[in-house]
Design a protein around this motif. Sequence first.
Motif, PDB file in Angstrom:
ATOM      1  N   PHE A 225       0.845  -1.195   0.000  1.00 25.09           N
ATOM      2  CA  PHE A 225       0.000   0.000   0.000  1.00 25.09           C
ATOM      3  C   PHE A 225       0.878   1.242   0.000  1.00 25.09           C
ATOM      4  O   PHE A 225       1.886   1.316   0.729  1.00 25.09           O
ATOM      5  CB  PHE A 225      -0.921   0.010   1.215  1.00 25.09           C
ATOM      6  N   ALA A 226       0.476   2.234  -0.807  1.00 27.18           N
ATOM      7  CA  ALA A 226       1.304   3.429  -0.957  1.00 27.18           C
ATOM      8  C   ALA A 226       0.424   4.677  -0.926  1.00 27.18           C
ATOM      9  O   ALA A 226      -0.791   4.620  -1.129  1.00 27.18           O
ATOM     10  CB  ALA A 226       2.088   3.374  -2.266  1.00 27.18           C
ATOM     11  N   MET A 227       1.073   5.809  -0.680  1.00 25.89           N
ATOM     12  CA  MET A 227       0.417   7.117  -0.716  1.00 25.89           C
ATOM     13  C   MET A 227       1.319   8.093  -1.455  1.00 25.89           C
ATOM     14  O   MET A 227       2.521   7.831  -1.622  1.00 25.89           O
ATOM     15  CB  MET A 227       0.124   7.619   0.703  1.00 25.89           C
ATOM     16  N   PRO A 228       0.792   9.212  -1.916  1.00 29.94           N
ATOM     17  CA  PRO A 228       1.611  10.138  -2.705  1.00 29.94           C
ATOM     18  C   PRO A 228       2.620  10.903  -1.870  1.00 29.94           C
ATOM     19  O   PRO A 228       2.406  11.167  -0.680  1.00 29.94           O
ATOM     20  CB  PRO A 228       0.568  11.087  -3.317  1.00 29.94           C
ATOM     21  N   GLU A 229       3.710  11.227  -2.482  1.00 33.60           N
ATOM     22  CA  GLU A 229       4.748  12.035  -1.842  1.00 33.60           C
ATOM     23  C   GLU A 229       4.145  13.385  -1.421  1.00 33.60           C
ATOM     24  O   GLU A 229       3.352  14.001  -2.120  1.00 33.60           O
ATOM     25  CB  GLU A 229       5.894  12.254  -2.834  1.00 33.60           C
ATOM     26  N   GLY A 230       4.537  13.840  -0.221  1.00 32.05           N
ATOM     27  CA  GLY A 230       4.060  15.134   0.273  1.00 32.05           C
ATOM     28  C   GLY A 230       2.842  15.049   1.158  1.00 32.05           C
ATOM     29  O   GLY A 230       2.469  16.033   1.802  1.00 32.05           O
ATOM     30  N   LEU A 231       2.209  13.883   1.228  1.00 34.95           N
ATOM     31  CA  LEU A 231       1.036  13.716   2.086  1.00 34.95           C
ATOM     32  C   LEU A 231       1.496  13.215   3.448  1.00 34.95           C
ATOM     33  O   LEU A 231       2.210  12.213   3.540  1.00 34.95           O
ATOM     34  CB  LEU A 231       0.052  12.730   1.455  1.00 34.95           C
ATOM     35  N   SER A 232       1.115  13.923   4.504  1.00 31.79           N
ATOM     36  CA  SER A 232       1.564  13.587   5.851  1.00 31.79           C
ATOM     37  C   SER A 232       0.366  13.353   6.760  1.00 31.79           C
ATOM     38  O   SER A 232      -0.680  13.991   6.608  1.00 31.79           O
ATOM     39  CB  SER A 232       2.430  14.719   6.427  1.00 31.79           C
ATOM     40  N   GLU A 233       0.559  12.433   7.711  1.00 35.42           N
ATOM     41  CA  GLU A 233      -0.507  12.158   8.670  1.00 35.42           C
ATOM     42  C   GLU A 233      -0.787  13.351   9.567  1.00 35.42           C
ATOM     43  O   GLU A 233      -1.825  13.397  10.238  1.00 35.42           O
ATOM     44  CB  GLU A 233      -0.138  10.939   9.522  1.00 35.42           C
ATOM     45  N   GLU A 234       0.108  14.313   9.610  1.00 37.87           N
ATOM     46  CA  GLU A 234      -0.098  15.511  10.415  1.00 37.87           C
ATOM     47  C   GLU A 234      -0.943  16.553   9.690  1.00 37.87           C
ATOM     48  O   GLU A 234      -1.361  17.544  10.311  1.00 37.87           O
ATOM     49  CB  GLU A 234       1.257  16.112  10.805  1.00 37.87           C
ATOM     50  N   ASP A 235      -1.196  16.362   8.412  1.00 37.31           N
ATOM     51  CA  ASP A 235      -2.033  17.314   7.671  1.00 37.31           C
ATOM     52  C   ASP A 235      -3.460  17.277   8.204  1.00 37.31           C
ATOM     53  O   ASP A 235      -3.989  16.208   8.542  1.00 37.31           O
ATOM     54  CB  ASP A 235      -2.039  16.975   6.176  1.00 37.31           C
ATOM     55  N   HIS A 236      -4.112  18.447   8.268  1.00 35.89           N
ATOM     56  CA  HIS A 236      -5.467  18.512   8.823  1.00 35.89           C
ATOM     57  C   HIS A 236      -6.471  17.756   7.968  1.00 35.89           C
ATOM     58  O   HIS A 236      -7.490  17.274   8.461  1.00 35.89           O
ATOM     59  CB  HIS A 236      -5.905  19.971   8.981  1.00 35.89           C
ATOM     60  N   ASP A 237      -6.187  17.632   6.677  1.00 36.77           N
ATOM     61  CA  ASP A 237      -7.122  16.928   5.790  1.00 36.77           C
ATOM     62  C   ASP A 237      -6.563  15.580   5.334  1.00 36.77           C
ATOM     63  O   ASP A 237      -6.948  15.072   4.276  1.00 36.77           O
ATOM     64  CB  ASP A 237      -7.446  17.790   4.574  1.00 36.77           C
ATOM     65  N   PHE A 238      -5.661  14.995   6.135  1.00 37.91           N
ATOM     66  CA  PHE A 238      -5.018  13.741   5.734  1.00 37.91           C
ATOM     67  C   PHE A 238      -6.043  12.649   5.461  1.00 37.91           C
ATOM     68  O   PHE A 238      -5.969  11.939   4.451  1.00 37.91           O
ATOM     69  CB  PHE A 238      -4.038  13.282   6.812  1.00 37.91           C
ATOM     70  N   ASN A 239      -7.012  12.487   6.351  1.00 37.26           N
ATOM     71  CA  ASN A 239      -7.986  11.406   6.185  1.00 37.26           C
ATOM     72  C   ASN A 239      -8.790  11.567   4.899  1.00 37.26           C
ATOM     73  O   ASN A 239      -9.080  10.581   4.202  1.00 37.26           O
ATOM     74  CB  ASN A 239      -8.924  11.354   7.390  1.00 37.26           C
ATOM     75  N   ASN A 240      -9.171  12.795   4.590  1.00 40.38           N
ATOM     76  CA  ASN A 240      -9.919  13.023   3.354  1.00 40.38           C
ATOM     77  C   ASN A 240      -9.078  12.720   2.122  1.00 40.38           C
ATOM     78  O   ASN A 240      -9.573  12.150   1.142  1.00 40.38           O
ATOM     79  CB  ASN A 240     -10.419  14.471   3.295  1.00 40.38           C
ATOM     80  N   GLN A 241      -7.806  13.096   2.163  1.00 43.95           N
ATOM     81  CA  GLN A 241      -6.945  12.909   0.994  1.00 43.95           C
ATOM     82  C   GLN A 241      -6.534  11.452   0.796  1.00 43.95           C
ATOM     83  O   GLN A 241      -6.537  10.942  -0.325  1.00 43.95           O
ATOM     84  CB  GLN A 241      -5.698  13.805   1.115  1.00 43.95           C
ATOM     85  N   ILE A 242      -6.200  10.767   1.890  1.00 39.34           N
ATOM     86  CA  ILE A 242      -5.781   9.381   1.739  1.00 39.34           C
ATOM     87  C   ILE A 242      -6.954   8.501   1.346  1.00 39.34           C
ATOM     88  O   ILE A 242      -6.781   7.454   0.698  1.00 39.34           O
ATOM     89  CB  ILE A 242      -5.118   8.857   3.042  1.00 39.34           C
ATOM     90  N   ALA A 243      -8.165   8.918   1.712  1.00 40.25           N
ATOM     91  CA  ALA A 243      -9.353   8.153   1.337  1.00 40.25           C
ATOM     92  C   ALA A 243      -9.547   8.138  -0.182  1.00 40.25           C
ATOM     93  O   ALA A 243     -10.203   7.237  -0.716  1.00 40.25           O
ATOM     94  CB  ALA A 243     -10.589   8.741   2.006  1.00 40.25           C
ATOM     95  N   LYS A 244      -8.984   9.112  -0.867  1.00 41.11           N
ATOM     96  CA  LYS A 244      -9.076   9.147  -2.333  1.00 41.11           C
ATOM     97  C   LYS A 244      -7.799   8.645  -3.002  1.00 41.11           C
ATOM     98  O   LYS A 244      -7.858   8.056  -4.085  1.00 41.11           O
ATOM     99  CB  LYS A 244      -9.362  10.577  -2.804  1.00 41.11           C
ATOM    100  N   ALA A 245      -6.652   8.904  -2.371  1.00 41.82           N
ATOM    101  CA  ALA A 245      -5.363   8.634  -3.027  1.00 41.82           C
ATOM    102  C   ALA A 245      -4.755   7.299  -2.648  1.00 41.82           C
ATOM    103  O   ALA A 245      -3.693   6.943  -3.185  1.00 41.82           O
ATOM    104  CB  ALA A 245      -4.372   9.758  -2.696  1.00 41.82           C
ATOM    105  N   ALA A 246      -5.384   6.544  -1.748  1.00 44.54           N
ATOM    106  CA  ALA A 246      -4.807   5.268  -1.309  1.00 44.54           C
ATOM    107  C   ALA A 246      -4.563   4.349  -2.505  1.00 44.54           C
ATOM    108  O   ALA A 246      -5.421   4.190  -3.373  1.00 44.54           O
ATOM    109  CB  ALA A 246      -5.731   4.595  -0.297  1.00 44.54           C
ATOM    110  N   LEU A 247      -3.383   3.765  -2.536  1.00 42.40           N
ATOM    111  CA  LEU A 247      -2.936   2.996  -3.702  1.00 42.40           C
ATOM    112  C   LEU A 247      -2.488   1.603  -3.265  1.00 42.40           C
ATOM    113  O   LEU A 247      -1.898   1.429  -2.198  1.00 42.40           O
ATOM    114  CB  LEU A 247      -1.757   3.722  -4.357  1.00 42.40           C
TER     115      LEU A 247
END
Length: 351
Positions: A225-247
């Motif tokens: 499982f991978a995620m895009p470069e630059g996405l961090s779990e500390e980001d306020h919208d991490f859950n929203n972004q990983i829910a779309k970008a999860a690979l």
Amino acid sequence: MSSQDNSEENLPQQQDDADGGVLATRDNPFANPGLPPHEHRVQDIDERAAKRSERVVAGLFTLSMLSTIGFIASFVAFPVDKIVYVFPIGHVSALNLSLGLTLGLALFCIGAGAIHWARTLMTDVEVPEERHDIEATPEVREEVLAGFQDGARESDLGRRKLVRNTLIGAMAMVPLTGLVLLRDLGPMPGTMLRHTKWAKGKMLINENTHEPLRPEDIAVGSLTFAMPEGLSEEDHDFNNQIAKAALMIVRLQPENIKDKRELDWSHEGIVAFSKICTHVGCPISLYEQQTHHVLCPCHQSTFDLTDGGRVIFGPAGHALPQLRITVNDKGYLEAMGDFAEPVGPAYWERG
């Protein structure tokens, strides 16, 4: 005989009052005295005063319409996360504050205008009516209908066109606030699902180690499982972004890949597909090594990773979106752009 007895003897047995009441009698010393004499308002005898009241009512209705426009403008102008300081309340959401003030003012002005209209311009003559049985006779129904028509006529709704038109405008615009609030139920699917954090040149980062992935890190038959470069779990919208970008990344033998585009978009048999099921958006996590099928645990939708991620079983409506990947000059896997089609469940705007 006492003086009190003499006063009671002097009372008549019954005497009607000119205003419709009944004067006190010996048998009923507390009878209904009737209505007091009607006093005309200044608007009833002075047309200039009536015009002033009409302008006040129309002004309130107009202010209601402007407040509705302000409500819509506030919804568009203020971002959800904008915070302002308001004394003595403290820090509040600028959007919530502006929406509450403008909607409250719009509704208040309609109510205040209607009350001022009724108190100054509509007829205020009080008419007593005797109680009657619940079931009305035809005569009573005709009388009620005639009274309604008289009330409509006496309200001056036809003659006071300024009041009528501004009232219609205010009442027609207030429901627009509800329609605008429907937009706040959530982002439009086309905006939410069509684009993710993947872009050309972004490296594939291992979700567990948070390190960039090299081709040699992906073993044949493994699921990564991978995620895009630059996405961090500390980001306020991490859950929203990983829910779309999860690979999810799988390494296949190139000769086992049936779909030509899938082969072109892979690197040495390494294929990358969206992890989000196209049925209702559950994360896919079950991989069958021998068949190269992945299974959604929610409703058992099954996808063939050797054939473009197409659906071979279950309620999912379309194939898993594939991410085109390559290797950069440092030897790391990277994306060549975003997904070619929206991720996740189907929606009506989808082509």
